[in-house]
Scaffold this motif. Structure first.
Motif, PDB file in Angstrom:
ATOM      1  N   VAL A   1      -8.539   3.284  -4.442  1.00 60.25           N
ATOM      2  CA  VAL A   1      -7.730   4.481  -4.720  1.00 60.25           C
ATOM      3  C   VAL A   1      -8.515   5.684  -4.219  1.00 60.25           C
ATOM      4  CG1 VAL A   1      -6.617   5.903  -6.465  1.00 60.25           C
ATOM      5  CG2 VAL A   1      -6.686   3.417  -6.747  1.00 60.25           C
ATOM      6  N   LEU A   2      -7.958   6.368  -3.228  1.00 57.42           N
ATOM      7  CA  LEU A   2      -8.631   7.504  -2.613  1.00 57.42           C
ATOM      8  C   LEU A   2      -7.809   8.764  -2.821  1.00 57.42           C
ATOM      9  CD1 LEU A   2      -9.609   5.886   0.831  1.00 57.42           C
ATOM     10  CD2 LEU A   2     -10.795   5.733  -1.367  1.00 57.42           C
ATOM     11  N   GLY A   3      -8.469   9.832  -3.275  1.00 54.83           N
ATOM     12  CA  GLY A   3      -7.809  11.117  -3.363  1.00 54.83           C
ATOM     13  C   GLY A   3      -7.122  11.415  -4.681  1.00 54.83           C
ATOM     14  N   ALA A   4      -7.394  10.648  -5.732  1.00 55.37           N
ATOM     15  CA  ALA A   4      -6.837  11.002  -7.037  1.00 55.37           C
ATOM     16  C   ALA A   4      -7.431  12.321  -7.518  1.00 55.37           C
ATOM     17  CB  ALA A   4      -7.123   9.898  -8.050  1.00 55.37           C
ATOM     18  N   THR A   5      -6.722  12.991  -8.415  1.00 60.42           N
ATOM     19  CA  THR A   5      -7.210  14.270  -8.919  1.00 60.42           C
ATOM     20  C   THR A   5      -8.520  14.071  -9.674  1.00 60.42           C
ATOM     21  OG1 THR A   5      -5.836  14.018 -10.886  1.00 60.42           O
ATOM     22  CG2 THR A   5      -4.926  15.317  -9.068  1.00 60.42           C
ATOM     23  N   PRO A   6      -9.399  15.063  -9.624  1.00 60.14           N
ATOM     24  CA  PRO A   6     -10.715  14.914 -10.249  1.00 60.14           C
ATOM     25  C   PRO A   6     -10.638  14.792 -11.763  1.00 60.14           C
ATOM     26  CG  PRO A   6     -10.441  17.132  -9.360  1.00 60.14           C
ATOM     27  CD  PRO A   6      -9.266  16.343  -8.908  1.00 60.14           C
ATOM     28  N   GLN A   7     -11.588  14.066 -12.318  1.00 60.23           N
ATOM     29  CA  GLN A   7     -11.714  13.941 -13.774  1.00 60.23           C
ATOM     30  C   GLN A   7     -12.574  15.097 -14.295  1.00 60.23           C
ATOM     31  OE1 GLN A   7     -11.401   9.150 -14.397  1.00 60.23           O
ATOM     32  NE2 GLN A   7     -13.311   9.898 -13.567  1.00 60.23           N
ATOM     33  N   ASP A   8     -12.026  16.292 -14.144  1.00 64.53           N
ATOM     34  CA  ASP A   8     -12.735  17.519 -14.475  1.00 64.53           C
ATOM     35  C   ASP A   8     -11.737  18.455 -15.147  1.00 64.53           C
ATOM     36  OD1 ASP A   8     -13.986  20.033 -14.497  1.00 64.53           O
ATOM     37  OD2 ASP A   8     -15.026  19.675 -12.604  1.00 64.53           O
TER      38      ASP A   8
ATOM     39  N   THR B   1       0.850  -1.191   0.000  1.00 64.19           N
ATOM     40  CA  THR B   1       0.000   0.000   0.000  1.00 64.19           C
ATOM     41  C   THR B   1       0.883   1.237   0.000  1.00 64.19           C
ATOM     42  OG1 THR B   1      -2.022  -0.927   0.926  1.00 64.19           O
ATOM     43  CG2 THR B   1      -1.508   1.330   1.549  1.00 64.19           C
ATOM     44  N   VAL B   2       0.401   2.311  -0.644  1.00 65.25           N
ATOM     45  CA  VAL B   2       1.153   3.566  -0.741  1.00 65.25           C
ATOM     46  C   VAL B   2       0.328   4.691  -0.119  1.00 65.25           C
ATOM     47  CG1 VAL B   2       2.191   5.255  -2.299  1.00 65.25           C
ATOM     48  CG2 VAL B   2       2.354   2.809  -2.820  1.00 65.25           C
ATOM     49  N   ILE B   3       0.922   5.389   0.844  1.00 72.29           N
ATOM     50  CA  ILE B   3       0.296   6.534   1.497  1.00 72.29           C
ATOM     51  C   ILE B   3       1.080   7.780   1.110  1.00 72.29           C
ATOM     52  CG2 ILE B   3      -0.503   7.520   3.673  1.00 72.29           C
ATOM     53  CD1 ILE B   3      -1.686   4.773   3.168  1.00 72.29           C
ATOM     54  N   HIS B   4       0.458   8.708   0.382  1.00 66.50           N
ATOM     55  CA  HIS B   4       1.130   9.917  -0.070  1.00 66.50           C
ATOM     56  C   HIS B   4       1.213  10.948   1.054  1.00 66.50           C
ATOM     57  CE1 HIS B   4       0.901   9.312  -4.681  1.00 66.50           C
ATOM     58  NE2 HIS B   4       0.681   8.142  -4.093  1.00 66.50           N
ATOM     59  N   HIS B   5       1.778  12.105   0.729  1.00 64.33           N
ATOM     60  CA  HIS B   5       1.925  13.157   1.739  1.00 64.33           C
ATOM     61  C   HIS B   5       0.585  13.842   2.022  1.00 64.33           C
ATOM     62  CE1 HIS B   5       1.694  16.779  -0.891  1.00 64.33           C
ATOM     63  NE2 HIS B   5       2.080  15.922  -1.807  1.00 64.33           N
ATOM     64  N   ASP B   6       0.524  14.528   3.164  1.00 59.92           N
ATOM     65  CA  ASP B   6      -0.669  15.260   3.605  1.00 59.92           C
ATOM     66  C   ASP B   6      -1.888  14.342   3.680  1.00 59.92           C
ATOM     67  OD1 ASP B   6      -2.175  17.392   4.499  1.00 59.92           O
ATOM     68  OD2 ASP B   6      -2.708  18.038   2.471  1.00 59.92           O
TER      69      ASP B   6
ATOM     70  N   MET C   1      -3.872   9.073  -1.833  1.00 61.22           N
ATOM     71  CA  MET C   1      -3.128  10.205  -2.370  1.00 61.22           C
ATOM     72  C   MET C   1      -3.315  11.432  -1.479  1.00 61.22           C
ATOM     73  SD  MET C   1      -3.778   9.362  -6.405  1.00 61.22           S
ATOM     74  CE  MET C   1      -2.307  10.180  -6.988  1.00 61.22           C
ATOM     75  N   GLU C   2      -2.644  12.512  -1.838  1.00 62.89           N
ATOM     76  CA  GLU C   2      -2.592  13.672  -0.951  1.00 62.89           C
ATOM     77  C   GLU C   2      -3.977  14.258  -0.702  1.00 62.89           C
ATOM     78  OE1 GLU C   2      -1.368  17.550  -2.855  1.00 62.89           O
ATOM     79  OE2 GLU C   2      -0.457  16.136  -4.259  1.00 62.89           O
ATOM     80  N   GLY C   3      -4.120  14.840   0.491  1.00 61.10           N
ATOM     81  CA  GLY C   3      -5.355  15.531   0.835  1.00 61.10           C
ATOM     82  C   GLY C   3      -6.463  14.640   1.351  1.00 61.10           C
ATOM     83  N   VAL C   4      -6.182  13.389   1.686  1.00 56.21           N
ATOM     84  CA  VAL C   4      -7.210  12.474   2.166  1.00 56.21           C
ATOM     85  C   VAL C   4      -7.223  12.489   3.694  1.00 56.21           C
ATOM     86  CG1 VAL C   4      -7.984  10.076   2.264  1.00 56.21           C
ATOM     87  CG2 VAL C   4      -7.072  11.017   0.123  1.00 56.21           C
ATOM     88  N   ARG C   5      -8.421  12.549   4.259  1.00 55.78           N
ATOM     89  CA  ARG C   5      -8.636  12.493   5.702  1.00 55.78           C
ATOM     90  C   ARG C   5      -9.556  11.315   5.988  1.00 55.78           C
ATOM     91  NH1 ARG C   5      -5.110  15.582   4.676  1.00 55.78           N
ATOM     92  NH2 ARG C   5      -5.019  17.818   5.164  1.00 55.78           N
ATOM     93  N   ILE C   6      -9.055  10.325   6.700  1.00 57.14           N
ATOM     94  CA  ILE C   6      -9.827   9.118   7.009  1.00 57.14           C
ATOM     95  C   ILE C   6     -10.071   9.069   8.502  1.00 57.14           C
ATOM     96  CG2 ILE C   6      -9.860   6.598   6.926  1.00 57.14           C
ATOM     97  CD1 ILE C   6      -8.029   6.774   4.486  1.00 57.14           C
ATOM     98  N   GLY C   7     -11.308   8.806   8.907  1.00 59.38           N
ATOM     99  CA  GLY C   7     -11.676   8.819  10.311  1.00 59.38           C
ATOM    100  C   GLY C   7     -11.271   7.555  11.059  1.00 59.38           C
TER     101      GLY C   7
END
Length: 265
Positions: free
Chosen positions: A61-68, A24-29, A45-51
């Motif tokens: 896969v959590l926190g990937a950049t949006p498809q927008d 498993t890979v845990i990115h920064h922040d 990925m970055e910017g994820v907050r898990i309770g």
């Protein structure tokens, strides 16, 4: 509790008793709450907050950049509440500058292969069944359930305590407390079984039933029905939730099923 074949960025913040399986890979922040288990081959990925006390199954896969295409690398987040389970190969994307975050509440179950896009707000105690595909900016109220292989169009709203049958295309708002079924998606009655399970009284359920009879069965247009309900029904949380939801619907709510539709039922 953390396998040596796991990569965790030095500035990721993990609480006590977090268990992380290999590869498993845990990115920064990233922040992970106490008692959470993360399976193998998960990417956070970055910017994820898990309770606290969450369970993240392999391949998610959590926190990937949006498809927008409007996304411009702004700092956005994914927030996962306490006691939420995310099953195999679920993808949840970060927000954009619309809401700045994508949020999944407490005590939710997101089943395998489901996708939650940018800027979605999923309430508490929700269930997204296998292969649910939820486009951007969707709001889903507490205790709502989506059946398997549903597709929810962007900017849709799904009311609290509602149930959407499997295989549905949601392209209109689904009011609270109801069942949405058939093709095209239509009003299929009040979600009485779900409401009973959650402690609603018979009096509350009967009022909800009477309100939806006015909306769907009495031949009034929406404005007439809502005015009649406000005049004739005593004020309750349920009445006000229904009226406010429908009145604030930008794209309109699902209609009653009529004969001649594509569903043979």
């Amino acid at each position: 509790m953390i396998h040596p074949h796991t990569y965790i960025h030095p500035n990721a913040r993990l609480a006590q008793n977090v268990k992380i399986d290999p590869f498993t890979v845990i990115h920064h922040d990233v922040e992970i709450g106490e008692g959470t288990w993360i399976g193998s081959n998960v990417t956070i990925m970055e910017g994820v907050r898990i309770g606290k006390n969450c369970r993240i199954f392999p391949g998610a896969v959590l926190g990937a950049t949006p498809q927008d295409l409007k996304y411009n690398d702004e700092k956005t987040y994914v927030e996962i509440g306490d006691n939420t389970t995310i099953r195999e190969f679920v993808t949840i994307h970060r927000g954009t500058n619309d809401r700045w975050k994508t949020k999944v509440g407490n005590n939710c179950l997101v089943m395998a292969y489901s996708h939650i896009a940018h800027d979605c707000i999923i309430g508490n105690n929700c269930i997204l069944s296998n292969s649910s595909q939820v486009a951007g900016h969707v709001i889903m109220g507490d205790w709502a359930i989506i059946g398997g292989v549903c597709a929810v169009q962007q900017f849709s709203r799904i009311g609290q305590h509602s149930y959407i049958g499997g295989g549905s295309l949601v392209n209109k708002d689904v009011p609270p407390y109801i069942k949405a079924v058939r093709t095209p998606l239509s009003y299929g009655g009040v979600n009485s079984v779900g409401l009973k399970r959650r402690g609603f009284t018979l009096e509350q359920i009967n009022q909800i039933l009477d309100i939806y009879r006015i909306i769907y069965n009495k031949g009034m247009n929406v404005s007439q029905a809502l005015e009649f309900i406000e005049e004739e029904f005593p004020a309750t949380d349920e009445r006000d939730e229904i009226v406010t939801f429908i009145r604030e619907s930008g794209r309109g709510v699902i209609k009653r099923h009529t004969k001649g539709g594509s569903d043979e039922d």
